[in-house]
Design a protein around this motif. Structure first.
Motif, short mmCIF file in Angstrom:
data_model
loop_
_atom_site.label_atom_id
_atom_site.label_comp_id
_atom_site.label_asym_id
_atom_site.label_seq_id
_atom_site.Cartn_x
_atom_site.Cartn_y
_atom_site.Cartn_z
N ASP A 19 -60.46 -13.34 -69.24
CA ASP A 19 -61.42 -13.23 -68.14
C ASP A 19 -60.71 -12.79 -66.86
N PHE A 20 -59.50 -13.28 -66.65
CA PHE A 20 -58.69 -12.93 -65.50
C PHE A 20 -57.36 -12.38 -66.00
N ARG A 21 -56.78 -11.48 -65.22
CA ARG A 21 -55.45 -10.94 -65.55
C ARG A 21 -54.42 -11.54 -64.61
N TRP A 22 -53.40 -12.18 -65.18
CA TRP A 22 -52.34 -12.79 -64.38
C TRP A 22 -51.68 -11.75 -63.48
N ALA A 23 -51.50 -10.54 -63.98
CA ALA A 23 -50.86 -9.48 -63.20
C ALA A 23 -51.63 -9.20 -61.91
N ASP A 24 -52.94 -9.40 -61.91
CA ASP A 24 -53.76 -9.14 -60.73
C ASP A 24 -53.60 -10.20 -59.64
N VAL A 25 -53.22 -11.40 -60.00
CA VAL A 25 -53.16 -12.50 -59.03
C VAL A 25 -51.75 -13.08 -58.85
N ARG A 26 -50.81 -12.60 -59.64
CA ARG A 26 -49.47 -13.16 -59.66
C ARG A 26 -48.79 -13.14 -58.30
N ALA A 27 -48.79 -12.01 -57.63
CA ALA A 27 -48.09 -11.91 -56.34
C ALA A 27 -48.69 -12.87 -55.31
N ALA A 28 -50.01 -12.91 -55.24
CA ALA A 28 -50.66 -13.81 -54.27
C ALA A 28 -50.38 -15.27 -54.63
N PHE A 29 -50.37 -15.59 -55.94
CA PHE A 29 -50.09 -16.96 -56.35
C PHE A 29 -48.70 -17.38 -55.88
N PHE A 30 -47.69 -16.57 -56.17
CA PHE A 30 -46.33 -16.93 -55.80
C PHE A 30 -46.13 -16.95 -54.29
N ASP A 31 -46.76 -16.03 -53.57
CA ASP A 31 -46.66 -16.06 -52.10
C ASP A 31 -47.23 -17.38 -51.58
#
Length: 100
Positions: free
Chosen positions: A36-48
């Motif tokens: 449903d969601f792609r980790w690659a799409d949210v990864r940078a914002a998550f780590f920031d």
């Protein structure tokens, strides 16, 4: 290792890990697994956001044992040095594990 350090250190160190967020249900893990969601799409914002929260904890005077994976500091994301830059000297950060 982090729990053993926490049990022996004379000050109250916080043990913080991405696993704690995952296990508490903060991340929609099942929806990433199902596609449903792609980790690659949210990864940078998550780590920031995660790194920013760690800096806030440390800047408030909390000592941290940080359990981290290398994924957040590779592939063009902000490096560990950016996370540590500007932290108050009175706080300590200990990286207990940095492998995935």
């Amino acid at each position: 290792m982090a729990k053993a350090l926490q049990a022996r250190i004379e000050k109250p160190f916080w043990h913080i890990s991405i696993d704690h967020l995952r296990d508490a249900g903060v991340l929609p893990t099942e929806r990433f697994r199902s596609g449903d969601f792609r980790w690659a799409d949210v990864r940078a914002a998550f780590f920031d956001g995660f790194h920013g929260s760690l800096k806030a904890y440390a800047d408030a005077g909390n000592d941290l044992i940080l359990e981290h994976i290398l994924d957040g500091w590779m592939d063009g994301l902000k490096p560990l040095s950016a996370f540590c830059q500007g932290m108050m000297c009175s706080s300590s950060v200990c990286i207990a594990r940095s492998n995935f």
